[in-house]
Design a protein around this motif. Sequence first.
Motif, short mmCIF file in Angstrom:
data_model
loop_
_atom_site.label_atom_id
_atom_site.label_comp_id
_atom_site.label_asym_id
_atom_site.label_seq_id
_atom_site.Cartn_x
_atom_site.Cartn_y
_atom_site.Cartn_z
N GLN A 127 10.80 5.28 5.35
CA GLN A 127 11.22 5.81 6.65
C GLN A 127 12.16 4.84 7.36
N ALA A 167 5.60 4.19 2.19
CA ALA A 167 6.11 5.33 2.96
C ALA A 167 6.83 4.84 4.22
N THR A 168 6.26 3.85 4.88
CA THR A 168 6.87 3.30 6.09
C THR A 168 8.23 2.67 5.77
N SER A 186 0.86 -1.19 0.00
CA SER A 186 0.00 0.00 0.00
C SER A 186 0.90 1.24 0.00
N ALA A 187 0.30 2.38 -0.29
CA ALA A 187 1.06 3.64 -0.25
C ALA A 187 1.62 3.87 1.15
N GLU A 188 0.85 3.51 2.16
CA GLU A 188 1.31 3.68 3.54
C GLU A 188 2.51 2.76 3.83
N GLU A 189 2.46 1.52 3.36
CA GLU A 189 3.57 0.60 3.57
C GLU A 189 4.83 1.07 2.85
#
Length: 145
Positions: free
Chosen positions: A136, A132-133, A127-130
Motif C-alpha cells: 500500500q 500488505a502495508t 508478517s503478511a500484514e507488513e
Amino acid sequence: MLTFSPPELAAWQGFLHSHDTLWKALDAEMQKDGLNLAAYELLNAVQEAGAAGIRMTDLAQKLRFSGGGLTRLADKLQAGGLIERQRCEADGRGWQVVLTDAGAGQLRRVQAKHLREVRKRFLDRLSAEEIATLGQIWAKLGGTP
C-alpha cells in the motif's frame, strides 16, 4: 532550517539502507549465475512482454533505465545471445527486444533461486500484514509498476 523528525529520519534512512543492502546481496547472488540483477530484471521484463517483445523505450521506462544505460546492457545481452533486437514492424523506427531461447533458458535457471533469495532476505522477515502495508505504501508513493 528544514529537518526531519527522528521517526521521519529513521523511515527515510531505513528505506535507503534496506534498498542498498538488498540490492547488493541479490546482485551478488545473481552474479554467481553469470548475470547481474539489472540483466535479470531486463530478461524478466522481456519475458513478461510475451513473444512479440517490448519496445526499447517502453523497456527503459519500465526498468527506470536511461536510454544509454539500457542500450549498453542490451548490447551485452545480445552479444551473449540472450536477447535479440528487431526493428518494430509497426513503424520501423524503434526497436523491439525479444527473448531468445538461450535467454529464456538462462532466465528459467536463475529465476527460482532469485525468488528464494528475495523470500529469504525480504518477504520471510515480514508478517503478511507488513507485506500488505508495504504494498500500500509503494502504491501511495507511485512505486508500483
